[in-house]
Write an enzyme that holds these catalytic residues in place. Sequence first.
Site, PDB file in Angstrom:
ATOM      1  N   CYS A 112     -12.230  -7.228   6.953  1.00 21.46           N
ATOM      2  CA  CYS A 112     -13.394  -8.121   7.093  1.00 21.46           C
ATOM      3  C   CYS A 112     -14.703  -7.495   6.622  1.00 21.46           C
ATOM      4  CB  CYS A 112     -13.545  -8.562   8.546  1.00 21.46           C
ATOM      5  SG  CYS A 112     -12.071  -9.318   9.207  1.00 21.46           S
ATOM      6  N   HIS A 250     -20.843 -10.608  10.783  1.00 21.95           N
ATOM      7  CA  HIS A 250     -19.461 -11.081  10.637  1.00 21.95           C
ATOM      8  C   HIS A 250     -19.223 -12.169  11.680  1.00 21.95           C
ATOM      9  CE1 HIS A 250     -15.294 -11.247   9.920  1.00 21.95           C
ATOM     10  NE2 HIS A 250     -14.912 -10.611  11.000  1.00 21.95           N
ATOM     11  N   ASN A 280     -13.354 -17.646  11.065  1.00 22.53           N
ATOM     12  CA  ASN A 280     -13.412 -16.270  10.568  1.00 22.53           C
ATOM     13  C   ASN A 280     -12.804 -16.223   9.161  1.00 22.53           C
ATOM     14  OD1 ASN A 280     -13.156 -13.572  10.012  1.00 22.53           O
ATOM     15  ND2 ASN A 280     -12.157 -13.022  11.940  1.00 22.53           N
TER      16      ASN A 280
HETATM   17  O1  UT7 Z   1     -12.249 -10.189  12.279  1.00 20.20           O
HETATM   18  C1  UT7 Z   1     -11.393  -9.462  13.107  1.00 20.20           C
HETATM   19  C2  UT7 Z   1     -10.363 -10.373  13.682  1.00 20.20           C
HETATM   20  N1  UT7 Z   1     -10.170 -10.283  15.098  1.00 20.20           N
HETATM   21  C3  UT7 Z   1     -10.922 -10.906  16.023  1.00 20.20           C
HETATM   22  O2  UT7 Z   1     -11.928 -11.404  15.749  1.00 20.20           O
HETATM   23  C4  UT7 Z   1     -10.391 -10.973  17.425  1.00 20.20           C
HETATM   24  C5  UT7 Z   1     -11.371 -10.771  18.489  1.00 20.20           C
HETATM   25  N2  UT7 Z   1     -10.877 -11.352  19.721  1.00 20.20           N
HETATM   26  C6  UT7 Z   1     -11.172 -12.602  20.090  1.00 20.20           C
HETATM   27  O3  UT7 Z   1     -11.925 -13.291  19.423  1.00 20.20           O
HETATM   28  C7  UT7 Z   1     -10.607 -13.121  21.384  1.00 20.20           C
HETATM   29  O4  UT7 Z   1      -9.990 -12.079  22.098  1.00 20.20           O
HETATM   30  C8  UT7 Z   1      -9.579 -14.276  21.173  1.00 20.20           C
HETATM   31  C9  UT7 Z   1     -10.310 -15.530  20.694  1.00 20.20           C
HETATM   32  C10 UT7 Z   1      -8.537 -13.871  20.140  1.00 20.20           C
HETATM   33  C11 UT7 Z   1      -8.893 -14.629  22.477  1.00 20.20           C
HETATM   34  O5  UT7 Z   1      -9.843 -14.965  23.477  1.00 20.20           O
HETATM   35  P1  UT7 Z   1      -9.717 -14.349  24.942  1.00 20.20           P
HETATM   36  O6  UT7 Z   1     -10.798 -14.952  25.735  1.00 20.20           O
HETATM   37  O7  UT7 Z   1      -9.692 -12.862  24.799  1.00 20.20           O
HETATM   38  O8  UT7 Z   1      -8.348 -14.957  25.427  1.00 20.20           O
HETATM   39  P2  UT7 Z   1      -7.055 -14.176  25.941  1.00 20.20           P
HETATM   40  O9  UT7 Z   1      -6.388 -13.474  24.814  1.00 20.20           O
HETATM   41  O10 UT7 Z   1      -7.426 -13.403  27.161  1.00 20.20           O
HETATM   42  O11 UT7 Z   1      -6.150 -15.393  26.391  1.00 20.20           O
HETATM   43  C12 UT7 Z   1      -6.503 -16.206  27.509  1.00 20.20           C
HETATM   44  C13 UT7 Z   1      -5.420 -17.275  27.699  1.00 20.20           C
HETATM   45  C14 UT7 Z   1      -4.005 -16.721  27.705  1.00 20.20           C
HETATM   46  O12 UT7 Z   1      -3.253 -17.469  28.632  1.00 20.20           O
HETATM   47  P3  UT7 Z   1      -2.984 -16.903  30.122  1.00 20.20           P
HETATM   48  O13 UT7 Z   1      -2.273 -15.608  29.926  1.00 20.20           O
HETATM   49  O14 UT7 Z   1      -4.349 -16.734  30.741  1.00 20.20           O
HETATM   50  O15 UT7 Z   1      -2.146 -17.986  30.751  1.00 20.20           O
HETATM   51  C15 UT7 Z   1      -3.503 -17.013  26.319  1.00 20.20           C
HETATM   52  O16 UT7 Z   1      -2.101 -17.161  26.275  1.00 20.20           O
HETATM   53  O17 UT7 Z   1      -5.476 -18.206  26.597  1.00 20.20           O
HETATM   54  C16 UT7 Z   1      -4.176 -18.322  26.015  1.00 20.20           C
HETATM   55  N3  UT7 Z   1      -4.338 -18.591  24.594  1.00 20.20           N
HETATM   56  C17 UT7 Z   1      -4.493 -19.819  24.086  1.00 20.20           C
HETATM   57  N4  UT7 Z   1      -4.512 -21.030  24.676  1.00 20.20           N
HETATM   58  C18 UT7 Z   1      -4.697 -22.110  23.877  1.00 20.20           C
HETATM   59  C19 UT7 Z   1      -4.401 -17.677  23.569  1.00 20.20           C
HETATM   60  N5  UT7 Z   1      -4.589 -18.324  22.401  1.00 20.20           N
HETATM   61  C20 UT7 Z   1      -4.643 -19.653  22.702  1.00 20.20           C
HETATM   62  C21 UT7 Z   1      -4.842 -20.829  21.926  1.00 20.20           C
HETATM   63  N6  UT7 Z   1      -4.870 -22.015  22.556  1.00 20.20           N
HETATM   64  N7  UT7 Z   1      -5.033 -20.773  20.588  1.00 20.20           N
END
Ligand code: UT7
Length: 377
Positions: A112, A250, A280
Amino acid sequence: MTTYAAITGWGKCMPPAVLTNDDLSTFLDTTDEWIRTRTGMRERRVSHVSAIELSAVASARALACAGVDPAEVDLIIYGGVSNDELVPNSASGVQVALGATRAAAMDLNTACTSFCYGLATATAMIRTGAIRTAVVIGVELISRYLDWSNRNVAVLFGDGAAAVVLQATDREEGMIGSVLGCDAEGRETLRVRGFGCTYSGRDVTFGDTIWDFDGQAIFKRAVSAMAAASQRVLEQAGYRPEDVDLVVPHQANLRIIEAVAKYAGIPMEKVMLTVQKYANMSAATVPVALAEALEEGRVRPGALLLMPAFGGGLTYNSLLVRWGQRVTPLGESARELPPCRESALELVNRVRATQDPHGRSRAGLMAPEFAEAVLRQ
Ligand code: UT7
């Protein structure tokens, strides 16, 4: 006399097909509400053309904006992860498309941050006198190798391209400070498996696209790396947070951007956002946001811009750019993409049809004529 590298041209090329959060929920267990509240994203673009074509249109627009003939370009840097082929490189494809016959052509992949690393590289080459004019591109065509079966990644990314033109000047303009780095301890938190020499004759087939992605770990490392780099670049150049006129960051997640702005001590009114409409786009996010900031009149003559970014590696940077006096284009390019006859969802479904239920590309299993049709799209 000191030589600087002014940014004299800018141009973006956004593919027209729009993929909404509701489109994603037609094949993933996700909702518009989850995506909006966790990431700030509402929609993203899906390209019907190659990354080289996106780059060529963006670069032609940037050159017209600068009033620079392609034959004057000494160097093209193609920043991004999405290459049409392993060999030849993509910058050479852009060189042909532009008719920039004199230019050296280099691909630069720091994920990125590739555009920002490219801007730093080209600026350094201009400042040493090695070259006088460069085109730096940030481009990504992630839709072709995104794991569309994995909701952890499939909702986050989009396609797009933008480019800038750099020209030697004796005015103190362009990139005036940079901090580049790599938090390599975290390199395994973001990986697309299947496209390297590692995969020849191993358990993952060359051509597969399996994503390893630890969102939370990346989130934390991204915030601390970008905030620290921003603080350092300001200190090194002798500026305070309140001297910054606009942050062009970014765009991986609205919450990451808000956290970085808070740590850096810069209010969100001074931050350029595109994450809601383009998601992104990896290497393309910073230059697209820069081009839009100029189009929207958010860059005033002489403005001080801060550009923090991070990506796979985990590479990071923060650049400080002093804008020149001109904030409007000198000219416009007539170059356009060919029309797109499919919806974004149709384009995505075409790629999904080539992936098994675990998101692995079936490149090796596809009938040759179908593989060709997919790759031609
Ligand atoms: O440019 C570099 C690329 N990388 C990034 O930018 C990643 C940076 N990270 C992030 O932006 C965030 O960590 C995410 C957007 C990827 C995830 O957000 P989060 O608030 O950290 O969510 P999480 O991973 O803690 O997941 C929370 C819940 C989980 O369910 P449980 O375990 O609480 O029941 C996930 O399974 O949300 C669930 N989940 C979803 N639900 C609906 C994960 N992805 C999804 C989805 N739709 N797409």
